[in-house]
Motif scaffolding. Structure first.
Motif, PDB file in Angstrom:
ATOM      1  N   ASP A  13     -64.136 -81.521  61.481  1.00 53.68           N
ATOM      2  CA  ASP A  13     -63.284 -80.302  62.542  1.00 53.68           C
ATOM      3  C   ASP A  13     -62.172 -80.178  62.235  1.00 53.68           C
ATOM      4  O   ASP A  13     -61.490 -80.671  61.945  1.00 53.68           O
ATOM      5  N   LEU A  14     -62.054 -78.988  62.792  1.00 51.79           N
ATOM      6  CA  LEU A  14     -60.711 -78.630  63.089  1.00 51.79           C
ATOM      7  C   LEU A  14     -59.471 -78.866  63.522  1.00 51.79           C
ATOM      8  O   LEU A  14     -58.790 -79.298  63.083  1.00 51.79           O
ATOM      9  N   GLU A  15     -60.068 -79.856  64.325  1.00 51.51           N
ATOM     10  CA  GLU A  15     -59.122 -80.550  65.135  1.00 51.51           C
ATOM     11  C   GLU A  15     -59.283 -81.899  65.437  1.00 51.51           C
ATOM     12  O   GLU A  15     -58.428 -82.761  65.826  1.00 51.51           O
ATOM     13  N   ILE A  29     -60.262 -89.025  64.485  1.00 48.29           N
ATOM     14  CA  ILE A  29     -59.124 -89.134  64.128  1.00 48.29           C
ATOM     15  C   ILE A  29     -58.192 -88.414  64.290  1.00 48.29           C
ATOM     16  O   ILE A  29     -59.721 -87.618  63.791  1.00 48.29           O
ATOM     17  N   SER A  30     -57.531 -88.132  65.471  1.00 48.44           N
ATOM     18  CA  SER A  30     -57.125 -85.963  65.751  1.00 48.44           C
ATOM     19  C   SER A  30     -56.458 -86.180  65.164  1.00 48.44           C
ATOM     20  O   SER A  30     -55.733 -87.253  63.562  1.00 48.44           O
ATOM     21  N   ILE A  31     -56.737 -84.180  64.279  1.00 53.46           N
ATOM     22  CA  ILE A  31     -55.641 -84.255  63.110  1.00 53.46           C
ATOM     23  C   ILE A  31     -54.986 -83.077  63.426  1.00 53.46           C
ATOM     24  O   ILE A  31     -55.320 -82.339  63.810  1.00 53.46           O
ATOM     25  N   PRO A  32     -54.044 -82.304  63.113  1.00 54.22           N
ATOM     26  CA  PRO A  32     -52.967 -81.213  62.952  1.00 54.22           C
ATOM     27  C   PRO A  32     -54.066 -80.080  62.517  1.00 54.22           C
ATOM     28  O   PRO A  32     -54.785 -80.867  61.079  1.00 54.22           O
ATOM     29  N   THR A  33     -53.846 -78.663  62.287  1.00 51.75           N
ATOM     30  CA  THR A  33     -54.636 -78.052  61.609  1.00 51.75           C
ATOM     31  C   THR A  33     -54.783 -77.935  59.957  1.00 51.75           C
ATOM     32  O   THR A  33     -54.804 -77.656  59.229  1.00 51.75           O
TER      33      THR A  33
END
Length: 195
Positions: A13-15, A29-33
């Motif tokens: 996903d985007l985030e 895991i949260s990620i930057p675009t």
């Protein structure tokens, strides 16, 4: 501390992503675009450098594809008023190299282009990180090696209202595909990519 996660990319996903390790454990895991754009396809193997945040009100993993991104993220967290969500937003709107460049050039205005970053926060980031990112300058690769034409193209595109992240991405694409061009040629090519 979880510092690295390797496995099959299950959700993209985007985030956020979900990675299933060979041991059968899945990590969200949260990620930057800027990381999202460079991820492999679903089902392929991925390795993320992670920052494991444990607080009274939150336990989270933040993932990056290289050590420079992770280092910039962790140093942003040292600044009063910059939490993980704002640091992630900064690395979503700008590449790690762009953040380092803005700090080194004391360009707080570049940071205010990020949603949620006001003038005071941008100035605090520049003030508190000045000199604290010098050790990763050459690890960021293109920082010291970017051609003057590419720098000029970046400045021109941002002056035309293109976001720092989009300008950076377009110029990188032109350099990778076409190699060395003059600044006007690079600007034309980058604008064509942005349409």
């Amino acid at each position: 501390m979880i510092t690295r996660v390797r496995g099959e990319l299950m959700v993209r996903d985007l985030e956020r992503v979900e990675v299933m390790t060979s041991g059968g454990v899945g990590y969200e895991i949260s990620i930057p675009t800027t990381v999202f754009e460079r991820l492999p396809r679903l089902g392929e193997q991925v390795t993320l450098r992670t920052y494991h945040l444990v607080r009274e009100d939150m336990v989270a993993l933040f993932g990056f594809l290289d050590d420079t991104e992770k280092t910039v993220f962790t140093r942003l967290l040292t600044i009063n008023g910059v939490g993980p969500r704002l640091a992630l937003a900064m690395l979503s709107a700008m590449t790690a190299e762009s953040v380092v460049r803005a700090v080194r050039e004391r360009n707080a205005a570049a940071l205010t282009a990020v949603s949620g970053v006001g003038k005071k926060t941008a100035e605090r980031v520049v003030l508190e990180l000045t000199g604290k990112l010098d050790d990763i300058a050459f690890a960021a690769g293109a920082l010291g090696q970017r051609a003057p034409a590419a720098e000029e193209a970046l400045r021109a595109l941002t002056a035309l209202g293109v976001t720092q992240a989009d300008a950076d991405r377009a110029v990188r694409g032109v350099v990778q595909e076409k190699g060395s061009l003059s600044a006007p040629e690079m600007i034309r090519e980058a604008l064509a990519r942005l349409k």
